[in-house]
Each structure stands twice: as C-alpha cells, then as structure tokens.
Design an enzyme around this catalytic site. Structure first.
Site, PDB file in Angstrom:
ATOM      1  CB  SER A   1     -10.035   4.358  -2.563  1.00 40.93           C
ATOM      2  OG  SER A   1      -9.183   5.399  -2.108  1.00 40.93           O
TER       3      SER A   1
ATOM      4  CE  LYS B   1      -8.607   1.201  -1.569  1.00 39.87           C
ATOM      5  NZ  LYS B   1      -7.765   0.944  -0.414  1.00 39.87           N
TER       6      LYS B   1
ATOM      7  CG  HIS C   1      -5.787   3.855  -4.845  1.00 35.17           C
ATOM      8  ND1 HIS C   1      -5.749   3.909  -3.463  1.00 35.17           N
ATOM      9  CD2 HIS C   1      -6.502   4.940  -5.230  1.00 35.17           C
ATOM     10  CE1 HIS C   1      -6.396   4.975  -3.044  1.00 35.17           C
ATOM     11  NE2 HIS C   1      -6.880   5.614  -4.092  1.00 35.17           N
ATOM     12  CG  ASN C   2      -4.281   1.507  -0.662  1.00 32.53           C
ATOM     13  OD1 ASN C   2      -5.118   2.108  -1.324  1.00 32.53           O
ATOM     14  ND2 ASN C   2      -4.597   0.834   0.426  1.00 32.53           N
TER      15      ASN C   2
ATOM     16  CD  GLU D   1      -3.665   6.303   0.443  1.00 30.27           C
ATOM     17  OE1 GLU D   1      -3.573   6.034   1.654  1.00 30.27           O
ATOM     18  OE2 GLU D   1      -4.615   5.923  -0.272  1.00 30.27           O
TER      19      GLU D   1
END
Length: 481
Positions: free
Chosen positions: A131, A186, A189-190, A193
């Site tokens: 990232s 990940k 995480h996105n 986001e």
C-alpha cells in the site's frame, strides 16, 4: 555480472518504483517484463536516479538464473489469470526452495490455492499486500506479507529497509500470518480506505453545498484539520486538491473532474466478506454504494430534471460552527469505519486460525499506506491495552471521544438531511453507533414476524429456551371476539 539478491517481474509504474526502491536500499535487483520496452525503461530510470543496481532481462530464463539462490522473485502484475500465467513462466526455471511473492491486490483464496500448488513443486509462496500507491512503492510503502514464514525470512532483511520508516514505531512491515492473510488484510485496508474517502467527500459536500465554502476556504480548512487529530495522508492530499487551479481553463481543477468514481474490486470484496462473516460494516458498504450511484451519471442527470426544486432550508449557517461540527462528525465517523474494518479482520482471523495481531496491523499502517493517519497510533494502543477488545468503540479513550463529538455529529447529519445533501457514510456511521450502544433494539419485532410467517421460533428475555407461537390463530381469535 555477480548474481543479484532478488528479482521483480511486472514493470508497470508500481513495479518499476518498487524495484528502484529495493535497489536504492542496497539490494541489487534483476527485473523482467513480458513487454521488453518496460525492462529498458526501468534500467534507464535506475541510471538516471543514481546509477542504482538494477539489471534488466528480456527472457525469463536469464532473468531467473541471474538471481542468487535460494531465488526470490516478486510479481507485480494484474490480479487473476495474469498472475497464474506469470507463475507458470517463472516456475519453469525455478528450483526447489526458491520463492515467489505476489505483490498485487489478489483475492486471498487465490493466494492460498497457489501456495499449495507451489508447495507441491517444492517452491515457497507469499501473498504480500503493498500500500502507498506509486509514491509509496518508490519511497517506502506499507507491506503486508502473508503465507510461508520461511519465505518471509528470505526477504525480511529487504522489506525491513524498503518499507516506510516511522520514528518511534519502526518499519511499516510485519509478517501478517499464514495462508492468504496478507492479501486479506490489504483488502480490508482498502475497504477502510473506501470508507475514509467517502466520509471526506461528504464533509466537502456539506461544507460546500450547505456552508457555501469556496475552494480557497476548503483548502484552508483541510490544511488546518491536517494539523490536529485528523492529520493523515488523505486529509493532506484533499487540502492539496482544493488549491490546484485548472491549467486548461478557468477556476479550480476539482470542479472540472467528472463526479464518477472508479474502483478495482477490493472494496466490493471487503463488503462481500463482511456479509459472509456476519460482520456489520455499514460505513464501508455505504462508500461502495456511493461509488455505484456515482457511476449512474446519465441517470442522475435525468433524475435531477424530474426532481427539480430548492431542497435547502434557506436558513442562515454559522460557518465557523459548521466547520467545527463537520470536523467532529468526520472524526467520529472515521472511528466507526476503522472499527468495522478491524472487526472484519478479527472475524476472519478467528475463522481461519490466523492469530492476527490487530495492534501490529495498526502500527504498520502508520506510514507508507493510503490510510496512514496519526490516530492509528491510538488504535494500536487500544489493542495493546486489550487485545481482545470487542469493538474499537468501547475502548475507553475512543468511547469518550465519540461521546464528546456526538452532538456535533448529529447536528451535521440532520443539517445535511434537511438541506437535501446525502451523507450516506456519516449517517451509516451514526446509525452503527446508535445501534451498538443500545441494550435493546427493535429486533424483537423482526424475530416475532419471522416466527409468525415461518415458524422460525424465538427466545425470550424472561426465561431460557426456544419458543414458537401460533400468532395467526391467536390474532384471528382476537379479531373474532
């Protein structure tokens, strides 16, 4: 030439930048791409950016053979079939004990499938979330490697130097866990986001549409916010965006950008996983729905003609008060978005037996990545205080912060509703908080309805056991009498 320390295949901008980063940290690297012009381009960049030890190869055999044993090759190619094709190309030349690392945004189950397939061939495999975008890849990303621990030890010396470095916190990398855990983390995480970006866009909308702030004022507001508790990469770049004029016309560039948000799929995967795991993630879900609705540009233009009218209240707005209220509402909503993301990770970790450390995840997100923010340090401390924390909202510090901000939060959501401005992320976050904080919800009626039409049974608050009532018969008897 001497053998290189590591190889990288896939030289789009992210791949090129990561290769240059690795080389800059003192690790000679071999690079390969199916389109050979990208190889030459990368080598030229390496020369221009300080004669970095980057060595290009136009065929997979010479590429693989240029790397010291046990060989480690990072792939940065598009998720799905291209990954399988690249693996097949590389594996034909790799030997037992060599290692392949997928640095793309891959579906975690694909990583687990590939790890098993590679294990049968005597090869090691890692799925590593990367990232930070192009800038992060070049200067220090947040790295989330998961899979073979043995493979991680092969590259630990490299990733500890290549990752973003945060003072008093260390490199933004850690071994995440087994299987596809690195890709899963990940992915979430996105998803966080997505929620973060949606909430910021709603803050912008309320300030602009209700508060009538100009781009110049918005630039100042977001710049000021980035000095306090909202200090983060996304707030920083938002402030920058409001300050950039249109070079091809009058006014500011942000006003010329089409209101239609793209996506690559990780947000959708996050929402699907939340549903599979029965984890409430309404803020992240609202951000995804908002992207879907943004894509209906032509329909929205036609709908705006049908539903014409002034939806504003016309009442005067205290700008200074609105700015402060929106700041507090944004912060409280962000806590909910992160709490939902952490709960998805916690649930998956429990299901798969990954044993993920949520505090450590917060630590490696403090630098390099898109969601890096000052309050991640406090999220880390919350999980350090209580690794079994049921929800970030009930951590004493965050609980107090939400209580201190809820009045402003409610004012902003009500003001937006009364002025016809949609705030799906903030509204969903507030509804999440209001549902979570109540000891009794109207779910009793829903369960009674389920028992009425489907004999699904229900539990009682005053005695143990499972019960079924003939609601229909009783209701008919009452109506007869």
């Amino acid at each position: 030439m001497a053998l290189t320390r590591i190889g990288l295949a896939g030289l789009a901008v992210m791949g090129q930048n990561l290769a240059l980063n690795i080389a800059e940290k003192g690790f000679p690297i071999s690079v390969y791409n199916r389109t050979t012009s990208k190889v030459d381009e990368t080598v030229q960049r390496a020369k221009a950016e300080g004669n970095l030890p980057v060595y290009g190869f136009h065929d997979p055999a010479s590429f693989v053979n240029s790397i010291q044993k046990p060989r480690v090759v990072i792939m940065l190619v598009k998720a799905g079939a291209p990954v399988d094709q690249t693996i097949a190309t590389l594996a034909a030349h790799l030997e037992q004990g060599d290692c392949i690392i997928d640095g793309g945004n891959e579906w975690y189950e694909n990583t687990e499938r590939r790890e098993k397939a590679m294990e049968e061939r005597g090869l090691l495999y890692l799925g590593m979330g990367v990232s930070g975008g192009e800038e992060g890849a070049r200067n220090g990303p947040s790295l989330m490697p998961g899979g073979s621990f043995e493979a991680y030890k092969y590259i630990e010396d490299i990733v500890l130097k290549v990752a973003a470095q945060v003072p008093d916190s260390g490199p933004c990398v850690t071994y995440i866990g087994k299987g596809g855990s690195g890709n899963f983390v990940k992915m979430v995480h996105n998803g966080i986001e997505y929620g973060d970006m949606q909430l910021i866009s709603e803050a912008y909308d309320v300030l602009k549409s209700v508060g009538k702030l100009t781009n110049s004022e918005l630039h100042q507001v977001f710049s000021e916010w980035n000095k306090g508790e909202l200090l983060s990469f996304l707030i920083e770049i938002t402030a920058d965006i409001f300050g950039i004029k249109d070079e091809q016309g009058e006014g500011y560039l942000v006003d010329k950008v089409l209101d239609k948000t793209g996506m690559k799929g990780t947000g959708k995967w996050t929402v699907q996983q939340a549903a599979e795991l029965s984890v409430a993630a309404p803020t992240i879900e609202a951000s995804l729905d908002s992207r879907f609705l943004s894509g209906l540009k032509d329909e929205r233009v036609e709908a705006s003609k049908i539903f014409q009218g002034d939806y504003s209240t016309g009442l005067p707005v205290d700008k200074a008060q609105l700015i402060e209220d929106v700041r507090q509402a944004l912060y409280a909503s962000k806590i909910c978005s992160y709490a939902q993301g952490m709960n998805i990770i916690k649930a998956k970790s429990s299901e798969k037996g990954w044993g993920l450390n949520l505090g450590e995840l917060a630590r490696i997100w403090k630098g390099g990545c898109i969601i890096r923010a000052i309050f991640l340090d406090r999220i880390k401390k919350a999980y350090d205080r209580n690794p079994d924390l049921a929800n970030l909202l009930v951590d004493p510090e965050f609980a107090q912060e939400i209580m201190d901000r809820q009045a402003a939060w409610r004012r902003v959501v009500c003001l937006a509703i009364n002025n016809g401005v949609s705030t799906p992320g903030m509204s969903a976050s507030l509804a999440y908080f209001d549902s979570y904080r109540r000891d009794r919800l109207p779910a009793n009626l829903v369960q009674a309805q389920r028992d009425y039409f489907g004999a699904h049974t229900y539990e009682r608050v005053d005695m143990p056991g499972s019960f079924h009532t003939e609601w229909f018969k009783i209701a008919r008897n009452i109506s007869k009498n």
